[in-house]
Scaffold this motif. Structure first.
Motif, PDB file in Angstrom:
ATOM      1  N   ILE A  31     -21.815   8.362  16.713  1.00  0.00           N
ATOM      2  CA  ILE A  31     -20.981   9.076  17.686  1.00  0.00           C
ATOM      3  C   ILE A  31     -19.556   8.541  17.613  1.00  0.00           C
ATOM      4  CG2 ILE A  31     -20.585   9.498  20.140  1.00  0.00           C
ATOM      5  CD1 ILE A  31     -23.621   9.477  20.518  1.00  0.00           C
ATOM      6  N   PHE A  32     -19.422   7.216  17.511  1.00  0.00           N
ATOM      7  CA  PHE A  32     -18.099   6.625  17.332  1.00  0.00           C
ATOM      8  C   PHE A  32     -17.469   7.086  16.021  1.00  0.00           C
ATOM      9  CE2 PHE A  32     -19.719   2.985  20.090  1.00  0.00           C
ATOM     10  CZ  PHE A  32     -19.040   3.424  21.212  1.00  0.00           C
ATOM     11  N   LEU A  33     -18.276   7.170  14.976  1.00  0.00           N
ATOM     12  CA  LEU A  33     -17.778   7.620  13.677  1.00  0.00           C
ATOM     13  C   LEU A  33     -17.299   9.065  13.750  1.00  0.00           C
ATOM     14  CD1 LEU A  33     -17.312   7.188  10.683  1.00  0.00           C
ATOM     15  CD2 LEU A  33     -19.720   7.705  10.262  1.00  0.00           C
ATOM     16  N   GLY A  34     -18.040   9.905  14.472  1.00  0.00           N
ATOM     17  CA  GLY A  34     -17.603  11.284  14.663  1.00  0.00           C
ATOM     18  C   GLY A  34     -16.298  11.360  15.441  1.00  0.00           C
ATOM     19  N   ASN A  35     -16.161  10.494  16.466  1.00  0.00           N
ATOM     20  CA  ASN A  35     -14.911  10.414  17.217  1.00  0.00           C
ATOM     21  C   ASN A  35     -13.758  10.016  16.312  1.00  0.00           C
ATOM     22  OD1 ASN A  35     -14.605  10.440  20.438  1.00  0.00           O
ATOM     23  ND2 ASN A  35     -16.728  10.057  19.909  1.00  0.00           N
ATOM     24  N   LEU A  36     -14.001   9.029  15.460  1.00  0.00           N
ATOM     25  CA  LEU A  36     -12.956   8.555  14.552  1.00  0.00           C
ATOM     26  C   LEU A  36     -12.541   9.648  13.580  1.00  0.00           C
ATOM     27  CD1 LEU A  36     -11.218   6.168  13.582  1.00  0.00           C
ATOM     28  CD2 LEU A  36     -13.087   5.544  12.036  1.00  0.00           C
ATOM     29  N   SER A  64     -23.483  -5.962   4.492  1.00  0.00           N
ATOM     30  CA  SER A  64     -23.187  -4.615   4.003  1.00  0.00           C
ATOM     31  C   SER A  64     -22.978  -3.625   5.137  1.00  0.00           C
ATOM     32  CB  SER A  64     -24.321  -4.121   3.099  1.00  0.00           C
ATOM     33  OG  SER A  64     -25.522  -3.944   3.831  1.00  0.00           O
ATOM     34  N   THR A  65     -23.581  -3.908   6.314  1.00  0.00           N
ATOM     35  CA  THR A  65     -23.459  -2.964   7.426  1.00  0.00           C
ATOM     36  C   THR A  65     -22.079  -2.983   8.078  1.00  0.00           C
ATOM     37  OG1 THR A  65     -24.293  -4.581   9.027  1.00  0.00           O
ATOM     38  CG2 THR A  65     -25.919  -3.142   7.967  1.00  0.00           C
ATOM     39  N   PHE A  66     -21.378  -4.123   7.999  1.00  0.00           N
ATOM     40  CA  PHE A  66     -20.070  -4.160   8.642  1.00  0.00           C
ATOM     41  C   PHE A  66     -18.919  -4.404   7.668  1.00  0.00           C
ATOM     42  CE2 PHE A  66     -20.737  -8.702   8.437  1.00  0.00           C
ATOM     43  CZ  PHE A  66     -19.465  -9.238   8.373  1.00  0.00           C
ATOM     44  N   LEU A  90     -14.470   7.989   3.481  1.00  0.00           N
ATOM     45  CA  LEU A  90     -15.034   7.508   2.214  1.00  0.00           C
ATOM     46  C   LEU A  90     -15.747   6.180   2.402  1.00  0.00           C
ATOM     47  CD1 LEU A  90     -12.189   8.352  -0.350  1.00  0.00           C
ATOM     48  CD2 LEU A  90     -14.392   9.504  -0.076  1.00  0.00           C
ATOM     49  N   ILE A  91     -15.083   5.225   3.042  1.00  0.00           N
ATOM     50  CA  ILE A  91     -15.666   3.892   3.217  1.00  0.00           C
ATOM     51  C   ILE A  91     -16.880   3.932   4.120  1.00  0.00           C
ATOM     52  CG2 ILE A  91     -15.240   1.618   4.245  1.00  0.00           C
ATOM     53  CD1 ILE A  91     -12.451   1.695   3.139  1.00  0.00           C
ATOM     54  N   TYR A  92     -16.789   4.681   5.218  1.00  0.00           N
ATOM     55  CA  TYR A  92     -17.901   4.702   6.165  1.00  0.00           C
ATOM     56  C   TYR A  92     -19.135   5.414   5.621  1.00  0.00           C
ATOM     57  CZ  TYR A  92     -15.459   2.670  10.136  1.00  0.00           C
ATOM     58  OH  TYR A  92     -14.818   1.806  10.980  1.00  0.00           O
ATOM     59  N   THR A  93     -18.951   6.341   4.680  1.00  0.00           N
ATOM     60  CA  THR A  93     -20.104   7.096   4.178  1.00  0.00           C
ATOM     61  C   THR A  93     -20.663   6.551   2.875  1.00  0.00           C
ATOM     62  OG1 THR A  93     -18.572   8.648   3.097  1.00  0.00           O
ATOM     63  CG2 THR A  93     -19.397   9.234   5.273  1.00  0.00           C
ATOM     64  N   LEU A  94     -19.809   6.028   2.002  1.00  0.00           N
ATOM     65  CA  LEU A  94     -20.279   5.584   0.692  1.00  0.00           C
ATOM     66  C   LEU A  94     -21.239   4.400   0.789  1.00  0.00           C
ATOM     67  CD1 LEU A  94     -17.059   5.864  -1.516  1.00  0.00           C
ATOM     68  CD2 LEU A  94     -19.063   7.351  -1.526  1.00  0.00           C
ATOM     69  N   VAL A 121     -26.084   7.978   6.534  1.00  0.00           N
ATOM     70  CA  VAL A 121     -25.164   9.098   6.366  1.00  0.00           C
ATOM     71  C   VAL A 121     -25.398   9.780   5.027  1.00  0.00           C
ATOM     72  CG1 VAL A 121     -22.745   9.773   6.183  1.00  0.00           C
ATOM     73  CG2 VAL A 121     -23.429   8.097   7.893  1.00  0.00           C
ATOM     74  N   LYS A 122     -25.604   8.990   3.978  1.00  0.00           N
ATOM     75  CA  LYS A 122     -25.855   9.576   2.656  1.00  0.00           C
ATOM     76  C   LYS A 122     -27.163  10.365   2.642  1.00  0.00           C
ATOM     77  CE  LYS A 122     -25.224   5.719   0.240  1.00  0.00           C
ATOM     78  NZ  LYS A 122     -25.078   4.824  -0.941  1.00  0.00           N
ATOM     79  N   LYS A 123     -28.162   9.858   3.347  1.00  0.00           N
ATOM     80  CA  LYS A 123     -29.435  10.585   3.437  1.00  0.00           C
ATOM     81  C   LYS A 123     -29.250  11.902   4.171  1.00  0.00           C
ATOM     82  CE  LYS A 123     -34.189  10.061   5.112  1.00  0.00           C
ATOM     83  NZ  LYS A 123     -35.145   9.141   5.819  1.00  0.00           N
ATOM     84  N   ALA A 124     -28.490  11.874   5.273  1.00  0.00           N
ATOM     85  CA  ALA A 124     -28.222  13.093   6.032  1.00  0.00           C
ATOM     86  C   ALA A 124     -27.405  14.082   5.208  1.00  0.00           C
ATOM     87  CB  ALA A 124     -27.486  12.750   7.322  1.00  0.00           C
ATOM     88  N   PHE A 125     -26.479  13.562   4.402  1.00  0.00           N
ATOM     89  CA  PHE A 125     -25.663  14.427   3.554  1.00  0.00           C
ATOM     90  C   PHE A 125     -26.507  15.102   2.480  1.00  0.00           C
ATOM     91  CE2 PHE A 125     -22.725  14.907  -0.168  1.00  0.00           C
ATOM     92  CZ  PHE A 125     -21.965  15.931   0.371  1.00  0.00           C
ATOM     93  N   ARG A 126     -27.425  14.342   1.864  1.00  0.00           N
ATOM     94  CA  ARG A 126     -28.321  14.935   0.862  1.00  0.00           C
ATOM     95  C   ARG A 126     -29.223  15.995   1.500  1.00  0.00           C
ATOM     96  NH1 ARG A 126     -28.482   9.495  -1.234  1.00  0.00           N
ATOM     97  NH2 ARG A 126     -30.298   9.032   0.067  1.00  0.00           N
ATOM     98  N   LYS A 127     -29.685  15.721   2.704  1.00  0.00           N
ATOM     99  CA  LYS A 127     -30.508  16.684   3.440  1.00  0.00           C
ATOM    100  C   LYS A 127     -29.709  17.962   3.706  1.00  0.00           C
ATOM    101  CE  LYS A 127     -32.973  17.138   7.855  1.00  0.00           C
ATOM    102  NZ  LYS A 127     -33.315  16.438   9.128  1.00  0.00           N
ATOM    103  N   PHE A 128     -28.448  17.787   4.060  1.00  0.00           N
ATOM    104  CA  PHE A 128     -27.563  18.925   4.316  1.00  0.00           C
ATOM    105  C   PHE A 128     -27.388  19.759   3.051  1.00  0.00           C
ATOM    106  CE2 PHE A 128     -23.127  20.412   3.923  1.00  0.00           C
ATOM    107  CZ  PHE A 128     -23.104  21.374   4.919  1.00  0.00           C
ATOM    108  N   LEU A 129     -27.187  19.098   1.911  1.00  0.00           N
ATOM    109  CA  LEU A 129     -27.008  19.811   0.646  1.00  0.00           C
ATOM    110  C   LEU A 129     -28.266  20.572   0.250  1.00  0.00           C
ATOM    111  CD1 LEU A 129     -25.026  17.203  -1.516  1.00  0.00           C
ATOM    112  CD2 LEU A 129     -24.140  19.244  -0.366  1.00  0.00           C
TER     113      LEU A 129
END
Length: 326
Positions: free
Chosen positions: A61-66, A239-241, A288-292, A297-305
């Motif tokens: 949610i914070f990432l979406g706000n950003l 890796s998470t932060f 780029l940094i937050y998703t790569l 997020v990458k799993k959700a992006f692949r699901k979206f594709l």
């Protein structure tokens, strides 16, 4: 000439970046490319966070706000920058300039606060994981998000009011590609001491306070990670932060250089170059940094594709079936 007899200026002229027409065209292509990629990247993140139920968590949610913030933050300045690359004498009204100043610094202050809140979120998740659901649930997350926007838009109100009362008698040329504070003060024929002092104080307070909160959160994270016995656990936690720390370093490094310093030492040439980083580059780097480096997020992006691929496949099949019947 007596300033009382001088004509009041009603519009300013952006000088932008100097150079030959070929250099200006190259800059235009570069800035336009980065701007479009930034809009697409941040819009995609917002869409994925809203559509994927697995990402309905405080961190995302914070990432979406950003991402939403970055879209408007870069849109406040970059369109005028693109126009200055293509033509000479790009103008903006004094009222439009003051409005641009207000929205730019409101969004910038909001970003500082959102980054600090995101660091605090990671601090709780890593250092107090058992209390995370209590200290940072969705309701609290939404309150933090709303508070960040409200505080960010309140911070530059008084400097903006003071700037709106300044008198501009000429020259009209702003040695920048947007209405930054120092170029505006340089053009005023009024006494700007109090306006400059207040603007400098508020910008320094917002930047340094949010920066210290962010550094404090990451410092506690590092201390916690170092105490972990498992090497694999340390690697996973870092890796998470690490991506968050990269964003913070780029953003705070440039805005601190630009705004946390005495106004008299402002260099317009260096200021324009540094401004490109936090106005144009950072809004692209963030998604780029937050998703790569984020597996969810990458799993959700692949699901979206995959969903879109099935959708378009179904549309094509229906089209062929309709054609065969005809």
């Amino acid at each position: 000439m007596d300033k009382v007899n001088q004509t009041t200026v009603t519009k300013f002229i952006f000088l932008g970046f100097s150079g030959s027409p070929s250099v200006q065209l190259i800059l235009f292509v570069m800035f336009l490319t980065v701007y479009l990629l930034s809009l697409m990247g941040n819009t995609l993140i917002i869409f994925i966070v809203l559509m994927d139920s697995t990402l309905q968590k405080p961190m995302y949610i914070f990432l979406g706000n950003l991402s939403f913030l970055e879209i408007w933050y870069t849109t406040v300045t970059v369109p005028k920058l693109l126009v200055t690359c293509l033509s000479k004498g790009v103008t903006i009204s004094v009222h439009g300039c003051i409005a641009q100043f207000y929205f730019f610094f409101s969004l910038g202050a909001t970003e500082c606060i959102v980054l600090a809140v995101m660091a605090y979120d990671r601090y709780i998740a890593i250092c107090s994981p058992l209390r995370y659901s209590l200290l940072m649930n969705v309701q609290i997350c939404l309150k933090f998000s709303a508070g960040s926007w409200i505080a960010g838009f309140i911070a530059p109100i008084f400097p903006t009011i003071l700037i709106s009362r300044l008198r501009f008698c000429g020259p009209q040329k702003i040695n920048h590609f947007f209405c930054d504070s120092d170029p505006i003060f340089k053009l005023s024929c009024s006494d700007t001491f109090f306006s400059e002092a207040l603007s400098y104080t508020i910008s320094s307070a917002v930047i340094l306070s949010s920066f210290l909160l962010t550094v404090s959160s990451y410092g506690n994270i590092v201390a916690t990670v170092v105490r972990l016995s498992s090497r694999e656990a340390r690697k996973k936690t870092f890796s998470t932060f690490a991506s968050h720390l990269s964003v913070v370093s780029i953003y705070y490094g440039t805005i601190t250089f630009a705004y946390v310093r005495p106004p008299a030492k402002y260099n317009f040439t260096i200021g324009k170059v540094v401004s490109v980083f936090y106005c144009v580059v950072t809004p692209l780097v963030n998604p780029l940094i937050y998703t790569l480096r984020n597996q969810e997020v990458k799993k959700a992006f692949r699901k979206f594709l995959v969903q879109k691929a099935f959708f378009f496949t179904g549309v094509i099949e229906k089209f062929y079936v309709t054609c065969e019947f005809e």
